[in-house]
Design a protein around this motif. Structure first.
Motif, PDB file in Angstrom:
ATOM      1  N   ASN A 150       0.841  -1.195   0.000  1.00  0.00           N
ATOM      2  CA  ASN A 150       0.000   0.000   0.000  1.00  0.00           C
ATOM      3  C   ASN A 150       0.884   1.256   0.000  1.00  0.00           C
ATOM      4  O   ASN A 150       2.101   1.175  -0.117  1.00  0.00           O
ATOM      5  CB  ASN A 150      -0.970  -0.022   1.181  1.00  0.00           C
ATOM      6  CG  ASN A 150      -0.266   0.012   2.531  1.00  0.00           C
ATOM      7  OD1 ASN A 150       0.926   0.314   2.623  1.00  0.00           O
ATOM      8  ND2 ASN A 150      -0.996  -0.308   3.585  1.00  0.00           N
ATOM      9  N   ALA A 151       0.236   2.424   0.157  1.00  0.00           N
ATOM     10  CA  ALA A 151       0.973   3.690   0.089  1.00  0.00           C
ATOM     11  C   ALA A 151       2.005   3.826   1.199  1.00  0.00           C
ATOM     12  O   ALA A 151       2.975   4.581   1.071  1.00  0.00           O
ATOM     13  CB  ALA A 151      -0.017   4.857   0.144  1.00  0.00           C
ATOM     14  N   ASN A 152       1.820   3.077   2.282  1.00  0.00           N
ATOM     15  CA  ASN A 152       2.761   3.130   3.406  1.00  0.00           C
ATOM     16  C   ASN A 152       3.851   2.066   3.318  1.00  0.00           C
ATOM     17  O   ASN A 152       4.653   1.917   4.243  1.00  0.00           O
ATOM     18  CB  ASN A 152       2.004   2.977   4.722  1.00  0.00           C
ATOM     19  CG  ASN A 152       1.048   4.123   4.968  1.00  0.00           C
ATOM     20  OD1 ASN A 152       1.339   5.265   4.607  1.00  0.00           O
ATOM     21  ND2 ASN A 152      -0.094   3.832   5.575  1.00  0.00           N
ATOM     22  N   GLY A 153       3.860   1.311   2.239  1.00  0.00           N
ATOM     23  CA  GLY A 153       4.881   0.283   2.065  1.00  0.00           C
ATOM     24  C   GLY A 153       4.565  -1.031   2.749  1.00  0.00           C
ATOM     25  O   GLY A 153       5.399  -1.930   2.789  1.00  0.00           O
ATOM     26  N   VAL A 154       3.353  -1.181   3.283  1.00  0.00           N
ATOM     27  CA  VAL A 154       2.946  -2.433   3.937  1.00  0.00           C
ATOM     28  C   VAL A 154       2.602  -3.464   2.870  1.00  0.00           C
ATOM     29  O   VAL A 154       1.846  -3.181   1.934  1.00  0.00           O
ATOM     30  CB  VAL A 154       1.744  -2.198   4.863  1.00  0.00           C
ATOM     31  CG1 VAL A 154       1.284  -3.519   5.481  1.00  0.00           C
ATOM     32  CG2 VAL A 154       2.095  -1.193   5.949  1.00  0.00           C
ATOM     33  N   VAL A 155       3.175  -4.646   2.993  1.00  0.00           N
ATOM     34  CA  VAL A 155       2.920  -5.704   2.018  1.00  0.00           C
ATOM     35  C   VAL A 155       1.491  -6.229   2.192  1.00  0.00           C
ATOM     36  O   VAL A 155       1.106  -6.667   3.268  1.00  0.00           O
ATOM     37  CB  VAL A 155       3.926  -6.855   2.181  1.00  0.00           C
ATOM     38  CG1 VAL A 155       3.583  -7.994   1.224  1.00  0.00           C
ATOM     39  CG2 VAL A 155       5.343  -6.365   1.940  1.00  0.00           C
ATOM     40  N   LEU A 156       0.719  -6.169   1.111  1.00  0.00           N
ATOM     41  CA  LEU A 156      -0.662  -6.642   1.140  1.00  0.00           C
ATOM     42  C   LEU A 156      -0.810  -7.999   0.466  1.00  0.00           C
ATOM     43  O   LEU A 156      -1.574  -8.833   0.908  1.00  0.00           O
ATOM     44  CB  LEU A 156      -1.582  -5.630   0.452  1.00  0.00           C
ATOM     45  CG  LEU A 156      -1.573  -4.205   1.011  1.00  0.00           C
ATOM     46  CD1 LEU A 156      -2.562  -3.348   0.247  1.00  0.00           C
ATOM     47  CD2 LEU A 156      -1.888  -4.207   2.501  1.00  0.00           C
ATOM     48  N   ASN A 157      -0.096  -8.194  -0.621  1.00  0.00           N
ATOM     49  CA  ASN A 157      -0.160  -9.485  -1.303  1.00  0.00           C
ATOM     50  C   ASN A 157       1.062  -9.642  -2.204  1.00  0.00           C
ATOM     51  O   ASN A 157       1.144  -9.013  -3.255  1.00  0.00           O
ATOM     52  CB  ASN A 157      -1.433  -9.603  -2.140  1.00  0.00           C
ATOM     53  CG  ASN A 157      -1.589 -10.990  -2.752  1.00  0.00           C
ATOM     54  OD1 ASN A 157      -0.859 -11.915  -2.408  1.00  0.00           O
ATOM     55  ND2 ASN A 157      -2.534 -11.139  -3.656  1.00  0.00           N
ATOM     56  N   ASP A 158       1.981 -10.504  -1.777  1.00  0.00           N
ATOM     57  CA  ASP A 158       3.191 -10.723  -2.557  1.00  0.00           C
ATOM     58  C   ASP A 158       3.200 -12.089  -3.235  1.00  0.00           C
ATOM     59  O   ASP A 158       4.260 -12.624  -3.585  1.00  0.00           O
ATOM     60  CB  ASP A 158       4.432 -10.553  -1.689  1.00  0.00           C
ATOM     61  CG  ASP A 158       4.447 -11.493  -0.484  1.00  0.00           C
ATOM     62  OD1 ASP A 158       3.470 -12.258  -0.320  1.00  0.00           O
ATOM     63  OD2 ASP A 158       5.425 -11.472   0.277  1.00  0.00           O
TER      64      ASP A 158
END
Length: 216
Positions: free
Chosen positions: A66-74
């Motif tokens: 997301n915009a904060n660099g949190v991995v959502l789906n790799d």
């Protein structure tokens, strides 16, 4: 004795129904039986054979954070479907499970990671049968349920669907419907993507969104 007392006391509370283990990813074809499209509208051109739907596993080309660099789906692979304007509002992608799972009047939760260009609620339809009804098809619609919250557009999210049925129902397939609004206003088809289907006892989304969900 203190630990024994706690353990004995815990036995006085009713046991919570445990969801059967159901996990489907799309890294390879071993976690599902088949993929296709489905429309609950009986006169749909996708059910009469006039049109063939497009559903396929593709490389994950979408933003993974997301915009904060949190991995959502790799994940490396995801499931895509072409949402056709010629289907009904309950047109979606069908995932046939390797093994059916039984539902009961106790609520369990189906989680589906989803990425779509439209915001709003999604829907899940369960196809299955009652084994005690001889000759019943595996394709009987056993439940229709909306996602518990509205979902954002253009970002990976976790759609959560609370499901329950009467005792003795076996679910053989999930139909994931990315957008339940009428397609009458659509001027062109769009693509939606899915990943990491899981059934468990938690109603908490696996992905925390940046923005607040729309009110139900």
């Amino acid at each position: 004795m203190k630990y024994l007392s706690i353990a004995l006391a815990a036995l006085t509370f009713p046991l919570t129904a445990q969801a059967q283990t159901v996990k489907v990813d799309f890294e390879d074809a071993s976690s599902y039986k088949a993929l296709s499209v489905y429309d609950t509208w009986e006169e749909s051109p996708f059910r009469t054979g006039k049109l063939q739907g497009n559903a396929a596993v593709v490389d994950n080309f979408l933003p993974q954070t997301n915009a904060n660099g949190v991995v959502l789906n790799d994940s490396k692979k995801i499931l895509g479907v072409q949402r056709s304007r010629f289907g009904s509002n309950t047109f979606g992608v069908r995932v046939d499970l390797n093994e059916p799972f039984s539902t009961t009047p106790s609520t369990v939760y189906v989680h589906v990671k989803m990425y779509k260009p439209t915001k709003g609620k999604a829907m899940l339809v369960g196809l299955g049968k009652r084994p005690d009804r001889a000759g019943q098809s595996n394709d009987v619609e056993q439940f229709w349920v909306y996602s518990s919250k509205s979902l954002p557009a253009d970002e990976w999210c976790d759609a959560v669907f609370p499901i329950k049925t009467c005792n003795g129902v076996e679910i053989h397939s999930f139909v994931i419907i990315p957008d339940v609004t009428s397609p009458n206003e659509l001027t062109e088809d769009f693509a939606a993507y899915f990943d990491d289907i899981e059934v468990n006892n938690s109603d908490m989304p696996r992905i925390k969104q940046n923005a607040y969900y729309d009110l139900n």
